[in-house]
Write a protein that holds these residues in place. Structure first.
Motif, PDB file in Angstrom:
ATOM      1  N   THR A   1       2.955   2.809   8.293  1.00 24.63           N
ATOM      2  CA  THR A   1       1.596   2.330   8.520  1.00 24.63           C
ATOM      3  C   THR A   1       1.230   1.358   7.415  1.00 24.63           C
TER       4      THR A   1
ATOM      5  N   SER B   1       0.465   0.615  12.820  1.00 26.29           N
ATOM      6  CA  SER B   1       1.685   1.395  12.615  1.00 26.29           C
ATOM      7  C   SER B   1       2.845   0.707  13.325  1.00 26.29           C
ATOM      8  N   TYR B   2       4.013   0.793  12.733  1.00 29.13           N
ATOM      9  CA  TYR B   2       5.193   0.111  13.265  1.00 29.13           C
ATOM     10  C   TYR B   2       6.344   1.114  13.362  1.00 29.13           C
TER      11      TYR B   2
ATOM     12  N   THR C   1       7.971  -0.698   2.611  1.00 28.04           N
ATOM     13  CA  THR C   1       7.530  -0.782   4.004  1.00 28.04           C
ATOM     14  C   THR C   1       7.348  -2.205   4.499  1.00 28.04           C
TER      15      THR C   1
ATOM     16  N   GLN D   1       7.992   6.038  11.485  1.00 27.23           N
ATOM     17  CA  GLN D   1       7.123   4.877  11.556  1.00 27.23           C
ATOM     18  C   GLN D   1       6.550   4.622  10.168  1.00 27.23           C
TER      19      GLN D   1
ATOM     20  N   GLU E   1       6.493   9.363   5.135  1.00 28.37           N
ATOM     21  CA  GLU E   1       6.029   9.046   6.484  1.00 28.37           C
ATOM     22  C   GLU E   1       7.169   8.468   7.326  1.00 28.37           C
TER      23      GLU E   1
END
Length: 308
Positions: free
Chosen positions: A113, A118-119, A63, A111, A105
């Protein structure tokens, strides 16, 4: 032209792209799974990144993470490889549960987190995961909740004898650098706008009410199979979720679009049903002990549920 003997795999890749879903490929090494995904990425105007999943992989490796910038006196988010358009999750079942949760996720919510923030991921986001069914040592089986996030579960088998000969010839030709460069320059990449247009056309295809009922009935039968035989009732422990029906409908639409039709037929549904339901149907322990597989269970359901 670059993938020989795996026509079904090529079609499933295109269906996943058209249906905006994620793909799980399972097959022995050397069957062109990674090669096909790379070829698809090279044919698109999109970012591509390959992630080799290993037992020591961390969620932040996927991530990204917050990095402290002393010159600015604050933390700044450094995005990870999951922020590309096409993600090849190679040997996804070798990663531990925390990494799989982070991927879950991203696949479901589009997105990630990190900390309290969150992106959003890119609009064109496709996860193509592979797993090796032979070596199980040091692997972490994917949980059912994550399997359900994959649009299709495709099993890749060995090519036939004639395809094997064609593969030898293709490998010899590609060994020549000049020809390899010419092949890469042959086709113009498909733009993201063209992909989005195709997706809209797929969703606008005509789907008759009878075909829609057929899809619903197939999925309902995985949950209550006793309506079509007492033998089936002892096979299934857990049926497909509503995602199964969504996956069948969208990929059946894609199958019709690829065939040049403006309507969906029951044959389109039957063509994709096994890949859409295989990983969503959990068998009873006794059925597994008797050698029953999800593939056989779905084939029986397709035979017994009347087609419109």
């Amino acid at each position: 032209k670059r993938i020989v003997g795996q026509e079904a795999l090529v079609q499933r890749l295109l269906l996943a792209l058209l249906a905006d879903g994620h793909l799980l490929l399972e097959g022995a090494p050397g069957l062109a799974k990674t090669r096909a995904i790379k070829a698809l990425a090279e044919g698109l105007e999109a970012d591509f990144h390959r992630i080799q999943f290993t037992p020591d992989l961390l969620p932040a490796d996927l991530t990204g993470s917050d990095i402290y910038r002393p010159e600015q006196g604050r933390f700044q988010f450094n995005p990870g490889p999951v922020f590309h358009n096409l993600i090849l999750a190679d040997e996804v079942n070798r990663a531990p549960a925390k990494v799989q949760s982070a991927l879950l996720e991203a696949m479901e919510e589009r997105q990630v987190t990190v900390g309290a923030a969150s992106y959003d991921l890119p609009g064109l986001f496709l996860v193509l995961a592979t797993q090796n069914p032979i070596e199980q040592e040091g692997t972490y089986p994917l949980p059912e909740a994550q399997l359900d996030r994959f649009l299709l579960h495709v099993r890749v088998d060995y090519p036939d004898r004639e395809a094997g000969r064609q593969i030898l010839g293709l490998a010899r030709r590609e060994a020549l650098d000049a020809l390899g460069q010419a092949m890469r320059a042959m086709a113009e990449p498909v733009t993201q706008a063209q992909v989005l247009t195709a997706r809209r056309e797929v969703m606008e295809l005509h789907l008759a009410e009878a075909v829609e009922e057929y899809i619903v009935e197939l999925v309902e039968t995985t949950r209550s199979p006793q309506r079509y035989g007492e033998d089936l009732s002892g096979w299934v422990r857990w049926g497909a979720s509503p995602r199964g029906a969504i996956a069948i409908e969208r990929t059946a639409r894609g199958s019709a679009w690829l065939a040049g039709r403006d309507f969906v037929t029951p044959e389109d549904v039957q063509k994709v049903a096994a890949d859409a339901l295989r990983h969503r149907v959990l068998l009873d322990y006794e059925a597994e002990a008797e050698g029953i597989t999800p593939q056989r269970c779905i084939e029986e359901i397709l035979q017994r549920v009347p087609s419109p």
